[in-house]
Design a protein around this motif. Structure first.
Motif, short mmCIF file in Angstrom:
data_model
loop_
_atom_site.label_atom_id
_atom_site.label_comp_id
_atom_site.label_asym_id
_atom_site.label_seq_id
_atom_site.Cartn_x
_atom_site.Cartn_y
_atom_site.Cartn_z
N ASN A 2 0.93 -1.40 0.23
CA ASN A 2 0.18 0.30 -0.04
C ASN A 2 0.58 0.87 0.20
O ASN A 2 1.69 1.77 1.14
N HIS A 3 1.46 1.47 -1.01
CA HIS A 3 2.26 2.89 -1.09
C HIS A 3 1.20 4.59 -1.61
O HIS A 3 0.58 4.07 -2.77
N ALA A 4 1.57 5.18 -1.27
CA ALA A 4 1.17 6.44 -1.46
C ALA A 4 2.42 7.04 -2.63
O ALA A 4 3.42 7.74 -1.91
N SER A 5 1.98 7.51 -4.00
CA SER A 5 2.87 8.30 -4.69
C SER A 5 2.24 10.11 -4.78
O SER A 5 1.16 9.83 -4.69
N VAL A 6 3.60 10.62 -4.95
CA VAL A 6 2.92 11.73 -4.92
C VAL A 6 3.29 12.03 -5.85
O VAL A 6 4.31 12.24 -6.14
N ASP A 7 2.39 11.98 -6.58
CA ASP A 7 2.90 12.82 -8.16
C ASP A 7 1.76 13.54 -8.92
O ASP A 7 0.85 14.39 -8.40
N GLY A 8 1.85 14.12 -10.20
CA GLY A 8 0.98 14.38 -11.06
C GLY A 8 1.63 15.92 -11.58
O GLY A 8 2.91 16.57 -10.81
N ASP A 9 0.94 16.81 -12.36
CA ASP A 9 1.33 18.32 -12.38
C ASP A 9 1.44 19.24 -11.50
O ASP A 9 1.05 18.98 -10.36
N GLY A 227 4.68 -3.69 8.39
CA GLY A 227 3.34 -2.43 8.79
C GLY A 227 3.30 -1.11 8.79
O GLY A 227 2.58 -1.20 9.20
N TRP A 228 4.04 -0.83 8.49
CA TRP A 228 4.35 0.52 8.07
C TRP A 228 3.11 1.14 6.47
O TRP A 228 2.98 0.53 5.75
N GLN A 229 2.82 2.37 7.20
CA GLN A 229 2.36 3.27 5.25
C GLN A 229 3.52 3.85 4.98
O GLN A 229 4.58 4.02 5.69
N VAL A 230 3.70 3.35 3.37
CA VAL A 230 4.21 3.99 3.24
C VAL A 230 4.11 5.08 1.91
O VAL A 230 3.65 5.15 1.47
N ILE A 231 4.70 6.40 2.05
CA ILE A 231 4.08 7.36 1.34
C ILE A 231 6.00 7.70 0.87
O ILE A 231 6.50 7.44 0.90
N THR A 232 6.11 7.76 -1.13
CA THR A 232 7.29 7.94 -1.32
C THR A 232 7.38 8.93 -2.33
O THR A 232 5.67 9.67 -2.84
N VAL A 233 8.05 10.22 -2.33
CA VAL A 233 7.89 11.55 -2.83
C VAL A 233 9.63 11.33 -3.68
O VAL A 233 10.62 11.72 -3.61
N LYS A 234 8.42 10.89 -5.21
CA LYS A 234 10.19 11.32 -5.93
C LYS A 234 10.62 12.04 -6.48
O LYS A 234 11.77 12.32 -6.79
N PHE A 235 9.29 13.18 -7.29
CA PHE A 235 10.10 13.94 -8.44
C PHE A 235 8.96 15.57 -8.01
O PHE A 235 7.93 15.43 -7.72
N GLY A 236 9.58 16.90 -8.38
CA GLY A 236 8.69 17.32 -8.56
C GLY A 236 8.22 18.06 -9.63
O GLY A 236 8.11 17.24 -10.35
#
Length: 782
Positions: A2-9, A227-236
């Motif tokens: 259950n990964h949440a990615s930060v993306d979008g324009d 069991g951790w929530q994982v949030i990945t902040v890859k790109f600006g």
């Protein structure tokens, strides 16, 4: 997973941030924090006089990689009840933020790593501004907020609410190499702590190099499995917008799949070099080259370093995805040295800007290098955001901790044959009967050795702490002697076989007096051979203000049949030398009771101390303690035990003094009797704390403020005689005692790895048996 990615324009990310956050003001603050943190280190190394010529140091690149993360966290996310552990090398960033918030006077900005100034790494006890957790030793600061969360929940369950708040840990990716970090992450009890949030500064560099195989996906999988929530902040925002264009998907794939060192090399390239290197040689190269050809040089250079860990909207949005139902890790891609001339260089860890580089940096930042410490002008948006943040984070003063009264003596005298280890469990049970209000604040912690260290009766009495109540399926099993009743009101906490976690936890439990004005009295119990494994984090906890009792049992070569791997040698020296701690090595059950109660009474307050109790499983006839029956004489003995030792046998006109500690007191008494039979008068002195006796000796010599009366009672001048010292530990621990009256001496002890065998065989092998003591006495007699 259950990964949440930060993306979008760009517009989509900015819209998600919302809530009236002034991103322009936030960016202005971000740039000022970068400037200040860089300038703090620059001044310490390039401006401040340095007559000795020794390196001052600092970490401009490591600080720069954290500026965006910390700016967004403090100015857009934190609340007053939150606590943050800052990675050690980002301490200048913390001080810069505290300065902008009005929590640090300007003159401190010129004092980094100067005596009385800002510490090299964040320090709760020594820095002048707000520091929630001391950090500096790899792995210890990272895990501290986990133990802080457990301590806070414990206080809430037992003593009343402390308020809400998350526990943040800002961690460098290289810090994840420390095994203790993973011991903490995977501990089963951690999965219930939803207030724990880690933010990983994934800059892919260590001290000397670009780390070749750091993979965020692998790290994410490991946290997810725990069991951790994982949030990945890859790109600006810039890169995300490029990914939407023709060739964008190929560009994303290329960046994600290239080795870390190759990516880092691109950060050192001109725009033309990036155009040549970035497309690579794969099937996607033409599409990537075509996309890049539409961009000007400035955009090409900006895009390759446009990672999520430096994108304020992306970071703020990541914080707002935290669900608080389980621990969370945010993996933020960053560039080490971001926005500095040393950006991305593989050896930039300790690199410092030159004077010329700093001048050009100041020009680019619009700052005056001659007046580097400016705050924002009143009325500006950045100044208002600083004021609002300071008001939001303002905490009520911590109330003074209440005085908790512990009895000094339960008034009983142990009979028969017993061990000092068993005395610990009995003393804790007696405390629940004699002083229940004080006992309510005692919490024991062990690494899966509760029963084997005689805590079973205590555990049955007080229960086991758990964040949530758990059903005990063995409660109706008549053959189950130790009852494992888990509930939030339990007073025993058990971790896995991870001594580092244990001492980290007791350190935070022992700091609650300074965090919320509610003292706890933690007692960590582990096998003495493993004290050294736990020593560094325990020492660091003491440095950070955590007061605790560490009990090492069983100990020494007295384990005999356990062999050399489990026979501790150096731990008595640890008790002698550890700052902020009183070490006791005890011979009799009554000594355990008295020193335990005295140690508890010295905890949970600003001038408090920690203690180390070294205990044994050797059965000893308690009559040998010769505890006085007269109340006044008994109290005199108690005071002596707590102060460092007591005379056990006094004979007329002594010709030799036998000084013993811990389990070897029995041999010393037998040796004294043998010498007496041979016509040689021998005093026997029982030492309980070499450290306290050494402090008294130093004070007598004008090098301390400790009381010296105990030396006169143990070693009066009129009874001075040649001395044999003996203990189940390294002989140097007691060797200094001969210097009190400057007598001839022989120091016996253990200085080699042990052997398996009977107690008699093992003692004989190390030369600490009764025969060896007698021979040593005869050798030094005139």
């Amino acid at each position: 997973m259950n990964h949440a990615s930060v993306d979008g324009d760009i517009s989509r990310i900015a819209a998600r941030v919302g809530d009236g956050l002034d991103l322009v003001a936030l960016e202005v603050i971000e740039q000022r924090v970068l400037w200040l943190s860089t300038s703090i280190i620059h001044h310490a190394n390039r401006i401040r006089p340095n007559p000795s010529g020794l390196k001052v140091g600092g970490h401009q690149a490591s600080s720069a990689s954290m500026v965006s993360i910390m700016t967004s966290l403090w100015f857009a996310q934190l609340r007053a009840g939150d606590r943050v552990s800052v990675k050690p090398h980002a301490s200048p960033v913390l001080h810069s933020i505290n300065y902008l918030l009005g929590d640090l006077d300007e003159h401190y900005l010129t004092t980094l790593r100067e005596f009385g100034g800002l510490q090299s790494y964040p320090s709760r006890s020594k820095d002048p501004d707000t520091v929630d957790y001391s950090t500096g030793s790899v792995g210890i600061g990272a895990t501290a907020p986990i133990w802080g969360a457990m301590a806070r929940r414990y206080v809430d369950a037992h003593l009343g609410p402390t308020g809400a708040g998350r526990q943040y840990s800002l961690v460098g990716d290289a810090e994840l190499d420390e095994g203790a970090v993973w011991e903490a992450i995977t501990d089963p009890g951690i999965a219930d702590l939803g207030e724990v949030v880690w933010i990983i500064d994934l800059n892919r560099q260590s001290l000397d190099r670009v780390v070749p195989n750091i993979a965020a996906g692998r790290l994410a999988n490991m946290f997810d499995a725990a069991g951790w929530q994982v949030i990945t902040v890859k790109f600006g925002q810039l890169l995300e917008s490029l990914f939407t264009r023709s060739g964008g998907e190929e560009l994303r794939r290329r960046i994600l799949e290239m080795p870390n060192p190759e990516y880092q090399r691109l950060l050192r390239c001109s725009a033309d070099e990036v155009r040549t290197r970035l497309p690579g040689n794969g099937t996607d190269s033409d599409a990537i080259a075509a996309l890049i050809s539409t961009l000007d040089d400035a955009t090409v250079s900006a895009a390759i370093r446009n990672l999520g860990g430096h994108d304020l909207p992306a970071l703020v949005n990541a914080y707002r995805q935290i669900d608080d139902t389980r621990p969370t890790v945010i993996i933020a891609y960053t560039v080490k040295g971001y926005n500095l001339p040393t950006e991305g260089h593989p050896q930039n860890h300790s690199a410092l800007l030159s004077v010329d580089e700093y001048a050009r940096f100041a020009e680019r930042m619009g700052m005056d290098p001659r007046q580097p410490w400016g705050r924002f002008s009143n009325g500006t948006a950045a100044a208002r955001l600083c004021e609002e943040t300071a008001a939001r984070l303002r905490r009520d003063p911590v109330p003074a901790p209440p005085t908790v009264a512990f009895p000094a003596d339960f008034g009983r005298t142990p009979k028969g044959t017993s061990t000092t280890q068993a005395a610990l469990g009995r003393a804790l049970l007696d405390l629940t009967r004699e002083a229940p209000s004080a006992a309510q604040r005692v919490v024991t912690v062990s690494p899966d050795v509760s029963s084997t260290t005689n805590l079973g009766g205590w555990v049955n009495k007080v229960g086991v702490w758990s964040a949530a109540e758990r059903h005990n399926w063995f409660a109706d099993d008549a053959e189950t002697i130790m009852h494992w009743d888990e509930r939030p009101t339990g007073q025993h906490m058990e971790l896995g076989i991870a001594e580092t976690n244990l001492v980290g936890l007791i350190g935070e439990l022992g700091a609650t007096w300074s965090r919320w004005g509610q003292p706890l009295f933690p007692i960590g119990v582990l096998y003495d051979p493993f004290v050294e494994r736990a020593l560094e984090p325990w020492s660091y906890g003491i440095y950070a203000g955590g007061q605790s009792i560490l009990v090492g049992t069983p100990s020494g070569v007295t384990l005999a049949s356990e062999g050399g791997a489990h026979q501790s040698i150096k731990t008595p020296s640890i008790g002698l030398e550890q700052p902020g701690c009183v070490g006791y090595d005890l011979a009799f059950a009554i000594d355990v009771e008295w020193t335990l109660l005295a140690s508890l009474a010295h905890m949970g307050r600003p001038d408090g101390t920690s203690a180390y109790l070294r205990l044994s499983t050797r059965p000893v006839d308690q009559a040998l303690a010769a505890v006085p029956s007269d109340p006044a004489a008994r109290e005199r003995r108690r005071r002596q035990v707590v102060a460092g030792g007591y005379p056990l046998v006094r004979r007329d006109s002594p010709q030799i003094t036998l000084v013993a500690e811990g389990a070897l007191v029995t041999e010393a008494l037998h040796a004294g009797d043998r010498l007496e039979q041979a016509g040689i008068s021998a005093d026997v002195v029982c030492v309980t704390s070499p450290g306290l006796l050494f402090e008294a000796l130093q004070a007598r010599r004008g090098r301390g403020s400790s009381e010296t009366w105990i030396l006169d009672q143990l070693f009066p001048v009129d009874r001075a005689a040649p001395m044999v010292t003996v203990l189940d530990g390294h002989p140097h621990t007691l060797a200094f005692l001969a210097g009190i009256n400057r007598v001839r001496s022989c120091a016996l002890g253990v200085s080699n790895f042990g052997q398996v065998g009977s107690l008699e065989d093992v003692y004989r092998y190390h030369g600490i048996d009764t025969d060896s003591i007698v021979r040593a006495a005869l050798d030094i007699l005139p």
